[in-house]
Design a protein around this motif. Structure first.
Motif, PDB file in Angstrom:
ATOM      1  N   ASP A 162     -11.341   7.818  -2.760  1.00 52.98           N
ATOM      2  CA  ASP A 162     -11.660   6.996  -1.868  1.00 52.98           C
ATOM      3  C   ASP A 162     -10.502   6.374  -1.093  1.00 52.98           C
ATOM      4  N   THR A 163     -10.725   5.679  -0.014  1.00 54.49           N
ATOM      5  CA  THR A 163      -9.741   5.095   0.657  1.00 54.49           C
ATOM      6  C   THR A 163      -8.923   4.134   0.186  1.00 54.49           C
ATOM      7  N   TYR A 164      -9.594   3.471  -0.925  1.00 53.28           N
ATOM      8  CA  TYR A 164      -8.841   2.292  -1.554  1.00 53.28           C
ATOM      9  C   TYR A 164      -7.727   2.854  -2.481  1.00 53.28           C
ATOM     10  N   HIS A 165      -8.182   3.945  -3.360  1.00 55.08           N
ATOM     11  CA  HIS A 165      -7.137   4.670  -4.320  1.00 55.08           C
ATOM     12  C   HIS A 165      -6.325   5.665  -3.606  1.00 55.08           C
ATOM     13  N   GLY A 166      -6.894   6.446  -2.695  1.00 54.47           N
ATOM     14  CA  GLY A 166      -6.182   7.388  -1.983  1.00 54.47           C
ATOM     15  C   GLY A 166      -5.019   6.809  -1.198  1.00 54.47           C
ATOM     16  N   SER A 167      -5.383   5.638  -0.690  1.00 52.43           N
ATOM     17  CA  SER A 167      -4.255   5.003   0.245  1.00 52.43           C
ATOM     18  C   SER A 167      -3.068   4.457  -0.785  1.00 52.43           C
ATOM     19  N   SER A 168      -3.350   3.965  -1.908  1.00 52.59           N
ATOM     20  CA  SER A 168      -2.620   3.415  -2.847  1.00 52.59           C
ATOM     21  C   SER A 168      -1.445   4.346  -3.151  1.00 52.59           C
ATOM     22  N   TYR A 169      -1.709   5.704  -3.035  1.00 52.87           N
ATOM     23  CA  TYR A 169      -0.621   6.775  -3.379  1.00 52.87           C
ATOM     24  C   TYR A 169       0.359   6.783  -2.397  1.00 52.87           C
ATOM     25  N   PHE A 170       0.180   6.154  -1.201  1.00 52.89           N
ATOM     26  CA  PHE A 170       0.932   6.432   0.116  1.00 52.89           C
ATOM     27  C   PHE A 170       1.842   5.102   0.302  1.00 52.89           C
ATOM     28  N   GLN A 171       1.225   3.957  -0.574  1.00 52.88           N
ATOM     29  CA  GLN A 171       1.914   2.588  -0.390  1.00 52.88           C
ATOM     30  C   GLN A 171       3.256   2.755  -1.475  1.00 52.88           C
ATOM     31  N   ARG A 172       3.297   3.595  -2.629  1.00 51.08           N
ATOM     32  CA  ARG A 172       4.062   3.650  -3.502  1.00 51.08           C
ATOM     33  C   ARG A 172       5.144   4.871  -3.396  1.00 51.08           C
ATOM     34  N   GLY A 228       8.536   0.581   8.361  1.00 50.78           N
ATOM     35  CA  GLY A 228       9.024  -0.528   7.479  1.00 50.78           C
ATOM     36  C   GLY A 228       8.005  -1.835   7.549  1.00 50.78           C
ATOM     37  N   ARG A 229       7.001  -1.482   7.692  1.00 56.45           N
ATOM     38  CA  ARG A 229       5.922  -2.611   7.247  1.00 56.45           C
ATOM     39  C   ARG A 229       5.441  -2.831   5.897  1.00 56.45           C
ATOM     40  N   PHE A 230       4.890  -4.024   5.529  1.00 58.49           N
ATOM     41  CA  PHE A 230       4.423  -3.969   4.203  1.00 58.49           C
ATOM     42  C   PHE A 230       2.850  -4.777   4.302  1.00 58.49           C
ATOM     43  N   CYS A 231       1.988  -4.417   3.624  1.00 56.67           N
ATOM     44  CA  CYS A 231       0.672  -4.954   3.548  1.00 56.67           C
ATOM     45  C   CYS A 231       0.641  -6.389   3.694  1.00 56.67           C
ATOM     46  N   GLY A 232       1.524  -6.841   2.791  1.00 53.42           N
ATOM     47  CA  GLY A 232       1.486  -8.296   2.281  1.00 53.42           C
ATOM     48  C   GLY A 232       1.995  -9.153   3.575  1.00 53.42           C
ATOM     49  N   THR A 233       2.822  -8.571   4.345  1.00 52.66           N
ATOM     50  CA  THR A 233       3.359  -9.236   5.479  1.00 52.66           C
ATOM     51  C   THR A 233       3.143  -8.625   6.854  1.00 52.66           C
ATOM     52  N   CYS A 234       2.485  -7.747   6.985  1.00 49.03           N
ATOM     53  CA  CYS A 234       2.085  -6.970   8.151  1.00 49.03           C
ATOM     54  C   CYS A 234       1.450  -7.710   9.283  1.00 49.03           C
ATOM     55  N   ASP A 235       2.030  -7.756  10.542  1.00 47.64           N
ATOM     56  CA  ASP A 235       1.341  -8.458  11.480  1.00 47.64           C
ATOM     57  C   ASP A 235       0.247  -7.851  12.348  1.00 47.64           C
ATOM     58  N   VAL A 236       0.044  -6.423  11.954  1.00 55.28           N
ATOM     59  CA  VAL A 236      -1.145  -5.682  12.543  1.00 55.28           C
ATOM     60  C   VAL A 236      -2.059  -5.477  11.547  1.00 55.28           C
ATOM     61  N   ARG A 237      -2.145  -5.922  10.305  1.00 52.92           N
ATOM     62  CA  ARG A 237      -2.949  -5.554   9.258  1.00 52.92           C
ATOM     63  C   ARG A 237      -4.544  -5.612   9.554  1.00 52.92           C
ATOM     64  N   ASP A 238      -4.847  -6.769  10.527  1.00 54.98           N
ATOM     65  CA  ASP A 238      -6.227  -6.930  10.925  1.00 54.98           C
ATOM     66  C   ASP A 238      -6.810  -5.669  11.725  1.00 54.98           C
ATOM     67  N   ARG A 239      -5.886  -4.835  12.376  1.00 53.40           N
ATOM     68  CA  ARG A 239      -6.162  -3.946  12.930  1.00 53.40           C
ATOM     69  C   ARG A 239      -6.037  -2.464  12.234  1.00 53.40           C
ATOM     70  N   CYS A 240      -5.823  -2.641  11.001  1.00 45.07           N
ATOM     71  CA  CYS A 240      -5.784  -1.462  10.042  1.00 45.07           C
ATOM     72  C   CYS A 240      -7.135  -1.256   9.172  1.00 45.07           C
ATOM     73  N   ALA A 241      -7.700  -0.075   9.360  1.00 44.84           N
ATOM     74  CA  ALA A 241      -8.999   0.017   8.956  1.00 44.84           C
ATOM     75  C   ALA A 241      -8.771   0.090   7.428  1.00 44.84           C
ATOM     76  N   TYR A 242      -7.729   0.624   6.849  1.00 45.54           N
ATOM     77  CA  TYR A 242      -7.531   0.822   5.258  1.00 45.54           C
ATOM     78  C   TYR A 242      -7.380  -0.545   4.794  1.00 45.54           C
ATOM     79  N   TYR A 243      -6.528  -1.495   5.481  1.00 49.61           N
ATOM     80  CA  TYR A 243      -6.423  -2.768   4.935  1.00 49.61           C
ATOM     81  C   TYR A 243      -7.653  -3.519   4.957  1.00 49.61           C
TER      82      TYR A 243
END
Length: 427
Positions: A162-172, A228-243
């Motif tokens: 799923d989008t939660y687990h699947g995206s986690s591989y691409f965060q690490r 170079g963005r990180f989810c915890g500090t991203c300024d466009v995360r509210d426009r990211c469907a995965y977030y």
């Protein structure tokens, strides 16, 4: 009691192995050494398990010193995938037993090194393929062993992440092939091992297609092409469907990481030195595939039709095993709390070639990986259950074939040709 030294103090090491050794199997296992490239990881481990306060920590180049000083019986290899082969080979050179997380290595060439080293050693390698231990998977093995399917002719396995687990591989770090072997190795090796264990056949040849559809800079879901963005500090995360799929505006913390930070309550920017596990899933360095389809031919004639997708609305798999006497079907919904609709309890449907359907219910067990983790831990720390009538604990050859099949998948996808497993393993 056996003495265990740990190479790679990951959260997997702590939750799956170190914690159980301390809390469940203190009479069978003792942790005597901790080796990791990041001293912060060792400190967090000792904070979590105060009984390890006096256990010495070691740097990556101090393996031999660790062995000389703490005299382990077993080396536990649980660091980043690309470090596995180095420590396994070093341990075997010292005639030590090894327990390693999957994948055993990231390349077939490194698997061959391990096989050669084990031949010359008094030590042995165990690969912790815990999917084998899930009650539903053991029941499938038993149905095949009973002969109800007959000679296995083909397998259909479709795996959904799923989008939660699947995206986690691409965060690490997993998103870099040099670190993980790509997801056809890091993740799919689990599935290739299950199939070869179920049908008791070895893979011979692979043809596959693969693509990067959902992640990386050209994803249609990328709110802004910028590295170079990180989810915890991203300024466009509210426009990211995965977030936003997994967060509301009032929950502004980083996307939950299934490794060290979230589980321990350690802030994601403090869980590692110089590394964060919430990197942007749209970075341009991402080049591994997130979608595969593959056909695998086995040495006794069976064929596997396999697919995996790392960005779907729910998680689970569909399986069918066909044989000369019948067919097995099952579907699993994994992590029901993340599935946006009611899910049924998993059962197995058995269809004799000439007869009526039978639905088999399997006793559910608590624990990770469908109830498989606790049973695997018992085999590792207490010894293999002598009452089990078939082998289940994986060895180095199992690990090598699983990795080689995964490597063959991505190589075939890139080179547009069938890949022979023997060529990769040098067998």
């Amino acid at each position: 009691m056996k003495r265990w030294a740990v190479c790679g103090v990951s959260n997997r090491a702590m939750s799956m192995f170190i914690g159980p050794m301390i809390e469940l199997f203190p009479g069978y296992a003792e942790v005597v050494g901790l080796l990791d490239a990041d001293s912060r990881r060792v400190a967090i481990c000792k904070d979590r398990f105060p009984s390890l306060r006096d256990v010495p920590g070691y740097a990556p180049d101090e393996f031999d010193r660790m062995v000389d000083e703490v005299k382990p019986d077993v080396i536990l290899v649980t660091g980043r995938d690309c470090t596995h082969a180095e420590y396994i080979v070093k341990a075997l050179a010292r005639d030590l037993d090894v327990v390693t997380e999957k994948p055993m290595a990231t390349t077939a060439a490194d698997c061959r090194r391990i096989l050669d080293a084990e031949q010359k050693s008094r030590g042995h390698v165990v690969v912790t393929f815990n999917y084998r231990y899930a009650p539903i998977h053991r029941k499938i093995k038993e149905i095949i062993l009973e002969g109800r399917v007959g000679r296995v002719t083909s397998v259909d396995l479709n795996w959904y992440i799923d989008t939660y687990h699947g995206s986690s591989y691409f965060q690490r770090w997993n998103r870099m092939r040099e670190f993980s072997g790509g997801l056809s190795v890091h993740k799919s090796s689990h599935h290739f091992d299950l199939v070869q264990w179920w049908i008791d056949q070895r893979p011979v040849e692979v043809f596959a297609f693969g693509a990067l559809h959902y992640y990386g800079p050209y994803s249609e879901h990328n709110p802004e092409r910028r590295d170079g963005r990180f989810c915890g500090t991203c300024d466009v995360r509210d426009r990211c469907a995965y977030y936003t799929r997994w967060h509301t505006r009032s929950l502004q913390g980083a996307v939950r990481d299934d490794h060290l930070g979230a589980i321990q309550g350690v802030p994601i920017d403090q869980a590692y030195t110089g590394y964060r596990a919430d990197m942007c899933i749209f970075d341009s360095e991402i080049r591994i595939e997130d979608t595969y389809t593959a056909t695998v031919r086995y040495d006794q004639g069976a064929l596997l039709s396999y697919s995996i997708n790392f960005s779907l609305p729910y998680e689970g798999y569909r399986l069918a095993i066909n044989g000369t006497k019948g067919r097995i079907e099952t579907m699993e919904y994994h992590a029901p709390s993340r599935v946006p609709f009611p899910t049924p309890v998993q059962t197995i449907d058995y269809f004799p070639l000439f007869g009526s359907k039978e639905t088999l219910h399997v006793v559910q067990r608590e624990g990770g990986h469908g109830g498989g983790d606790p049973v695997l831990q018992e085999d590792l720390f207490m010894g293999v259950d002598p009452r089990r009538p078939y082998p289940i604990l994986s060895g180095s050859r199992d690990g090598a074939y699983a990795v080689a099949t995964g490597e063959a998948v991505w190589r075939s996808a890139q080179e547009h040709r069938p890949i022979a497993i023997a060529d990769l393993l040098g067998l």
